[in-house]
Each structure stands twice: as structure tokens, then as C-alpha cells.
Design a protein around this motif. Structure first.
Motif, PDB file in Angstrom:
ATOM      1  N   SER A  24      42.605  49.597  35.730  1.00 52.26           N
ATOM      2  CA  SER A  24      43.935  50.023  35.993  1.00 52.26           C
ATOM      3  C   SER A  24      44.513  49.059  37.395  1.00 52.26           C
ATOM      4  O   SER A  24      43.762  48.413  37.751  1.00 52.26           O
ATOM      5  CB  SER A  24      43.797  51.508  36.765  1.00 52.26           C
ATOM      6  N   GLU A  25      45.839  49.131  37.294  1.00 45.84           N
ATOM      7  CA  GLU A  25      46.493  48.391  38.403  1.00 45.84           C
ATOM      8  C   GLU A  25      46.223  48.840  40.063  1.00 45.84           C
ATOM      9  O   GLU A  25      46.342  47.987  40.760  1.00 45.84           O
ATOM     10  CB  GLU A  25      47.858  48.157  38.193  1.00 45.84           C
ATOM     11  N   SER A  26      45.684  50.037  39.934  1.00 45.26           N
ATOM     12  CA  SER A  26      45.485  50.641  41.243  1.00 45.26           C
ATOM     13  C   SER A  26      43.873  50.410  41.620  1.00 45.26           C
ATOM     14  O   SER A  26      43.221  51.026  42.725  1.00 45.26           O
ATOM     15  CB  SER A  26      45.748  52.162  41.392  1.00 45.26           C
ATOM     16  N   SER A  27      43.147  49.494  40.977  1.00 37.83           N
ATOM     17  CA  SER A  27      41.998  49.082  41.240  1.00 37.83           C
ATOM     18  C   SER A  27      41.599  48.770  42.795  1.00 37.83           C
ATOM     19  O   SER A  27      42.491  47.980  43.242  1.00 37.83           O
ATOM     20  CB  SER A  27      41.444  47.787  40.360  1.00 37.83           C
ATOM     21  N   VAL A  28      40.511  49.123  43.154  1.00 37.83           N
ATOM     22  CA  VAL A  28      40.327  48.728  44.438  1.00 37.83           C
ATOM     23  C   VAL A  28      40.064  47.114  44.692  1.00 37.83           C
ATOM     24  O   VAL A  28      40.614  46.508  45.917  1.00 37.83           O
ATOM     25  CB  VAL A  28      39.205  49.523  45.030  1.00 37.83           C
ATOM     26  N   VAL A  29      39.695  46.450  43.660  1.00 34.47           N
ATOM     27  CA  VAL A  29      39.320  44.870  44.037  1.00 34.47           C
ATOM     28  C   VAL A  29      40.260  44.208  42.811  1.00 34.47           C
ATOM     29  O   VAL A  29      40.592  44.535  41.989  1.00 34.47           O
ATOM     30  CB  VAL A  29      37.932  44.832  43.163  1.00 34.47           C
ATOM     31  N   PRO A  30      41.099  43.314  43.554  1.00 29.67           N
ATOM     32  CA  PRO A  30      41.927  42.616  43.049  1.00 29.67           C
ATOM     33  C   PRO A  30      41.473  41.801  41.961  1.00 29.67           C
ATOM     34  O   PRO A  30      40.195  41.332  42.124  1.00 29.67           O
ATOM     35  CB  PRO A  30      42.639  41.675  44.066  1.00 29.67           C
ATOM     36  N   ASP A  31      42.205  41.678  40.727  1.00 31.56           N
ATOM     37  CA  ASP A  31      41.787  40.994  39.805  1.00 31.56           C
ATOM     38  C   ASP A  31      41.069  39.669  39.642  1.00 31.56           C
ATOM     39  O   ASP A  31      40.006  39.230  39.359  1.00 31.56           O
ATOM     40  CB  ASP A  31      42.834  40.890  38.546  1.00 31.56           C
ATOM     41  N   LYS A  32      41.809  38.892  40.622  1.00 34.24           N
ATOM     42  CA  LYS A  32      41.190  37.732  41.060  1.00 34.24           C
ATOM     43  C   LYS A  32      39.752  37.779  41.846  1.00 34.24           C
ATOM     44  O   LYS A  32      38.961  36.828  41.544  1.00 34.24           O
ATOM     45  CB  LYS A  32      42.256  36.640  41.855  1.00 34.24           C
ATOM     46  N   ASP A  33      39.326  38.775  42.519  1.00 33.56           N
ATOM     47  CA  ASP A  33      38.237  38.759  43.291  1.00 33.56           C
ATOM     48  C   ASP A  33      37.296  39.412  42.342  1.00 33.56           C
ATOM     49  O   ASP A  33      36.127  38.776  42.343  1.00 33.56           O
ATOM     50  CB  ASP A  33      38.435  39.812  44.396  1.00 33.56           C
ATOM     51  N   TYR A  34      37.858  40.343  41.407  1.00 37.09           N
ATOM     52  CA  TYR A  34      36.840  40.822  40.317  1.00 37.09           C
ATOM     53  C   TYR A  34      36.197  39.804  39.552  1.00 37.09           C
ATOM     54  O   TYR A  34      35.128  39.436  39.117  1.00 37.09           O
ATOM     55  CB  TYR A  34      37.794  41.874  39.615  1.00 37.09           C
ATOM     56  N   ASN A  35      37.133  38.773  39.107  1.00 34.91           N
ATOM     57  CA  ASN A  35      37.004  37.767  38.190  1.00 34.91           C
ATOM     58  C   ASN A  35      35.972  36.734  38.988  1.00 34.91           C
ATOM     59  O   ASN A  35      34.940  36.331  38.242  1.00 34.91           O
ATOM     60  CB  ASN A  35      38.321  36.826  37.796  1.00 34.91           C
ATOM     61  N   LEU A  36      36.164  36.505  40.265  1.00 33.52           N
ATOM     62  CA  LEU A  36      35.337  35.661  40.913  1.00 33.52           C
ATOM     63  C   LEU A  36      33.805  36.198  40.938  1.00 33.52           C
ATOM     64  O   LEU A  36      32.787  35.482  40.773  1.00 33.52           O
ATOM     65  CB  LEU A  36      35.802  35.317  42.222  1.00 33.52           C
ATOM     66  N   VAL A  37      33.566  37.324  41.165  1.00 29.47           N
ATOM     67  CA  VAL A  37      32.372  38.235  41.187  1.00 29.47           C
ATOM     68  C   VAL A  37      31.796  38.194  39.767  1.00 29.47           C
ATOM     69  O   VAL A  37      30.580  37.879  39.618  1.00 29.47           O
ATOM     70  CB  VAL A  37      32.671  39.810  41.580  1.00 29.47           C
ATOM     71  N   SER A  38      32.651  38.331  38.957  1.00 29.05           N
ATOM     72  CA  SER A  38      32.302  38.027  37.522  1.00 29.05           C
ATOM     73  C   SER A  38      31.460  36.795  37.140  1.00 29.05           C
ATOM     74  O   SER A  38      30.487  36.753  36.593  1.00 29.05           O
ATOM     75  CB  SER A  38      33.361  38.457  36.484  1.00 29.05           C
ATOM     76  N   VAL A  39      32.349  35.750  37.609  1.00 31.89           N
ATOM     77  CA  VAL A  39      31.816  34.322  37.403  1.00 31.89           C
ATOM     78  C   VAL A  39      30.511  34.289  38.153  1.00 31.89           C
ATOM     79  O   VAL A  39      29.441  33.592  37.468  1.00 31.89           O
ATOM     80  CB  VAL A  39      32.828  33.252  37.867  1.00 31.89           C
ATOM     81  N   LEU A  40      30.319  34.653  39.501  1.00 39.20           N
ATOM     82  CA  LEU A  40      29.279  34.616  40.025  1.00 39.20           C
ATOM     83  C   LEU A  40      27.971  35.242  39.548  1.00 39.20           C
ATOM     84  O   LEU A  40      26.850  34.863  39.256  1.00 39.20           O
ATOM     85  CB  LEU A  40      29.412  35.233  41.438  1.00 39.20           C
ATOM     86  N   TYR A  41      28.170  36.406  38.899  1.00 39.30           N
ATOM     87  CA  TYR A  41      27.077  37.090  38.199  1.00 39.30           C
ATOM     88  C   TYR A  41      26.822  36.502  36.884  1.00 39.30           C
ATOM     89  O   TYR A  41      25.735  36.377  36.762  1.00 39.30           O
ATOM     90  CB  TYR A  41      27.753  38.417  37.748  1.00 39.30           C
TER      91      TYR A  41
END
Length: 105
Positions: A24-41
């Protein structure tokens, strides 16, 4: 019926590669940060997987393939390290583009 379809689409978006669609747009983690965590994982997970490939190739006596998988693993670890640095900068309040001058010419 429309509600059921809408709920099904949301659940489907959270599975597979379309994770961003299910957020959702009200997610606690911004998409760009989430994407970065995903790349790391995923880079770390890939490096772990390639370690097994290296062992398998060595067991079968294929040093050339073991060497190739080792190169792939090293590249993934390098990218994971870069992702960690970028994530650390962002989580500590640093703005993108500020800080280390590694990428600037």
C-alpha cells in the motif's frame, strides 16, 4: 464478487515477483528502501546458492565451472556490500547522492 476479485488480486500481488504491487502507499518503508533491502537479500541468497554450486562442481572435478561460480559469487557479494552501504546511508538520514564519492567522476 467484485470484492473477492479485488482481494484475490491483492494477495496475488504479494506473491511472486510483483511484491511492489501488493504494497500500500501508506507502507512504513518507502518503495526505494524496500527495493534496496530486496536487492541485498537476493544477492546474499544468490551468493549462498552459488556456494553450493561451487561445491557441486568441485565434487564432480570440474574446476573451470567451480571457478566460474566463484566469480559469480564474488560479484554478488560485491553488490551486496554496495547495497548495505547505500541502505546504511539512507537509514542514517543521509540523502541519496551525498556522502561517499565512489560513483562520481
Amino acid at each position: 464478487m467484485a470484492t473477492e476479485q479485488k482481494q484475490g488480486a491483492g494477495a496475488q500481488g504479494q506473491q511472486g515477483s510483483g511484491l511492489q504491487e501488493g504494497r500500500s502507499e501508506s507502507s512504513v518503508v518507502p518503495d526505494k528502501d524496500y527495493n534496496l533491502v530486496s536487492v541485498l537479500y537476493h544477492t546474499l541468497k544468490g551468493a549462498e546458492t552459488h556456494s553450493q554450486y561451487i561445491q557441486d562442481a568441485k565434487k564432480q572435478g570440474d574446476q573451470e565451472l567451480a571457478s566460474f561460480f566463484s566469480e559469480v559469487r564474488q560479484e554478488e557479494l560485491r553488490l551486496a556490500e554496495r547495497a548495505k552501504q547505500l541502505l546504511g546511508q539512507r537509514l542514517s538520514g543521509g540523502r541519496p547522492g551525498q556522502g561517499g564519492a565512489r560513483g562520481s567522476a
